[in-house]
Design a protein around this motif. Structure first.
Motif, PDB file in Angstrom:
ATOM      1  N   ALA A   1      49.963  49.766  57.317  1.00 41.45           N
ATOM      2  CA  ALA A   1      48.632  50.276  56.978  1.00 41.45           C
ATOM      3  C   ALA A   1      48.228  51.238  58.079  1.00 41.45           C
ATOM      4  O   ALA A   1      48.309  50.911  59.262  1.00 41.45           O
ATOM      5  CB  ALA A   1      47.626  49.136  56.868  1.00 41.45           C
ATOM      6  N   VAL A   2      47.811  52.424  57.675  1.00 47.39           N
ATOM      7  CA  VAL A   2      47.428  53.465  58.625  1.00 47.39           C
ATOM      8  C   VAL A   2      45.998  53.884  58.340  1.00 47.39           C
ATOM      9  O   VAL A   2      45.629  54.123  57.182  1.00 47.39           O
ATOM     10  CB  VAL A   2      48.369  54.684  58.516  1.00 47.39           C
ATOM     11  N   PHE A   3      45.195  53.970  59.393  1.00 45.54           N
ATOM     12  CA  PHE A   3      43.848  54.510  59.276  1.00 45.54           C
ATOM     13  C   PHE A   3      43.944  55.993  59.572  1.00 45.54           C
ATOM     14  O   PHE A   3      44.340  56.401  60.666  1.00 45.54           O
ATOM     15  CB  PHE A   3      42.885  53.843  60.257  1.00 45.54           C
TER      16      PHE A   3
ATOM     17  N   TRP B   1      50.893  66.209  56.758  1.00 49.76           N
ATOM     18  CA  TRP B   1      50.937  65.143  57.758  1.00 49.76           C
ATOM     19  C   TRP B   1      49.531  64.905  58.276  1.00 49.76           C
ATOM     20  O   TRP B   1      48.877  65.838  58.737  1.00 49.76           O
ATOM     21  CB  TRP B   1      51.870  65.529  58.902  1.00 49.76           C
ATOM     22  N   TRP B   2      49.057  63.660  58.178  1.00 47.96           N
ATOM     23  CA  TRP B   2      47.686  63.294  58.536  1.00 47.96           C
ATOM     24  C   TRP B   2      47.696  62.401  59.769  1.00 47.96           C
ATOM     25  O   TRP B   2      48.440  61.421  59.830  1.00 47.96           O
ATOM     26  CB  TRP B   2      47.027  62.571  57.368  1.00 47.96           C
ATOM     27  N   GLU B   3      46.860  62.738  60.750  1.00 48.07           N
ATOM     28  CA  GLU B   3      46.779  61.978  61.997  1.00 48.07           C
ATOM     29  C   GLU B   3      46.103  60.635  61.763  1.00 48.07           C
ATOM     30  O   GLU B   3      45.103  60.555  61.042  1.00 48.07           O
ATOM     31  CB  GLU B   3      45.980  62.770  63.030  1.00 48.07           C
ATOM     32  N   GLY B   4      46.669  59.601  62.390  1.00 44.40           N
ATOM     33  CA  GLY B   4      46.075  58.284  62.241  1.00 44.40           C
ATOM     34  C   GLY B   4      46.676  57.292  63.216  1.00 44.40           C
ATOM     35  O   GLY B   4      47.369  57.660  64.159  1.00 44.40           O
ATOM     36  N   ALA B   5      46.392  56.024  62.957  1.00 41.89           N
ATOM     37  CA  ALA B   5      46.907  54.944  63.798  1.00 41.89           C
ATOM     38  C   ALA B   5      47.281  53.771  62.899  1.00 41.89           C
ATOM     39  O   ALA B   5      46.606  53.492  61.901  1.00 41.89           O
ATOM     40  CB  ALA B   5      45.855  54.504  64.815  1.00 41.89           C
ATOM     41  N   ILE B   6      48.357  53.081  63.279  1.00 39.49           N
ATOM     42  CA  ILE B   6      48.786  51.905  62.530  1.00 39.49           C
ATOM     43  C   ILE B   6      47.820  50.771  62.840  1.00 39.49           C
ATOM     44  O   ILE B   6      47.588  50.436  64.000  1.00 39.49           O
ATOM     45  CB  ILE B   6      50.229  51.519  62.895  1.00 39.49           C
ATOM     46  N   ILE B   7      47.242  50.213  61.782  1.00 43.00           N
ATOM     47  CA  ILE B   7      46.273  49.133  61.964  1.00 43.00           C
ATOM     48  C   ILE B   7      46.781  47.786  61.452  1.00 43.00           C
ATOM     49  O   ILE B   7      46.138  46.766  61.688  1.00 43.00           O
ATOM     50  CB  ILE B   7      44.915  49.471  61.319  1.00 43.00           C
ATOM     51  N   ALA B   8      47.925  47.808  60.748  1.00 42.83           N
ATOM     52  CA  ALA B   8      48.520  46.546  60.287  1.00 42.83           C
ATOM     53  C   ALA B   8      49.977  46.788  59.905  1.00 42.83           C
ATOM     54  O   ALA B   8      50.328  47.864  59.436  1.00 42.83           O
ATOM     55  CB  ALA B   8      47.761  45.984  59.093  1.00 42.83           C
TER      56      ALA B   8
END
Length: 143
Positions: free
Chosen positions: A118-120, A103-110
């Motif tokens: 799309a997750v950064f 599981w990789w931490e990120g933020a939804i960008i689209a």
């Protein structure tokens, strides 16, 4: 004001057989969490645990699961199972995305059609499109 050592005031107490998620300090893996099981606590250092990963192996043959000795700060309990109701992800949500067995931490960008997002990914600085089933809220962000 307390003068006690903050690291000694709260130290996780994981037991053998307990399920955990493990973070890594290795370059390229920061911001990721991998599932595993506590094998034992180190006798001579109670702040360190031996953990066996669920999906990471010692070598390319994939015959023996990887075990590592880790500091307690690299461990966390797995999040609770997702609620039965459908989760509504949206732009800007802090999430964790399942990628390369972790599981990789990120933020939804689209937001894309068909329940894709799309997750950064912060650790790898990648933008990847994920299906909704491969996302979960980052429930540990406030720690």
């Amino acid at each position: 004001m307390s003068t006690s050592n903050p690291s000694s005031s709260w130290i996780a107490q994981f037991k053998p057989g307990e399920r955990v998620e493990v973070s890594s300090n290795d370059p390229g893996f920061r911001g990721s969490w991998f599932a595993g099981t506590v094998i034992r606590r180190e006798e001579n250092n109670p702040n360190r645990y031996v953990v066996e990963y669920d999906q990471l192996y010692e070598d390319e043959s994939g015959e023996k699961l990887l075990q590592e000795t880790l500091d307690w700060i690299q461990l966390r309990p797995p999040p609770p199972p997702p609620e039965k109701k459908k989760v509504q992800f949206k732009f800007g949500d802090e999430v964790e995305a399942f990628h390369s067995n972790g599981w990789w931490e990120g933020a939804i960008i689209a937001e894309h059609s068909g329940g894709k997002f799309a997750v950064f990914l912060r650790g790898s600085k990648e933008q990847i499109v994920f299906e909704e089933k491969d996302l979960r809220y980052d429930n540990f962000r406030e720690f």
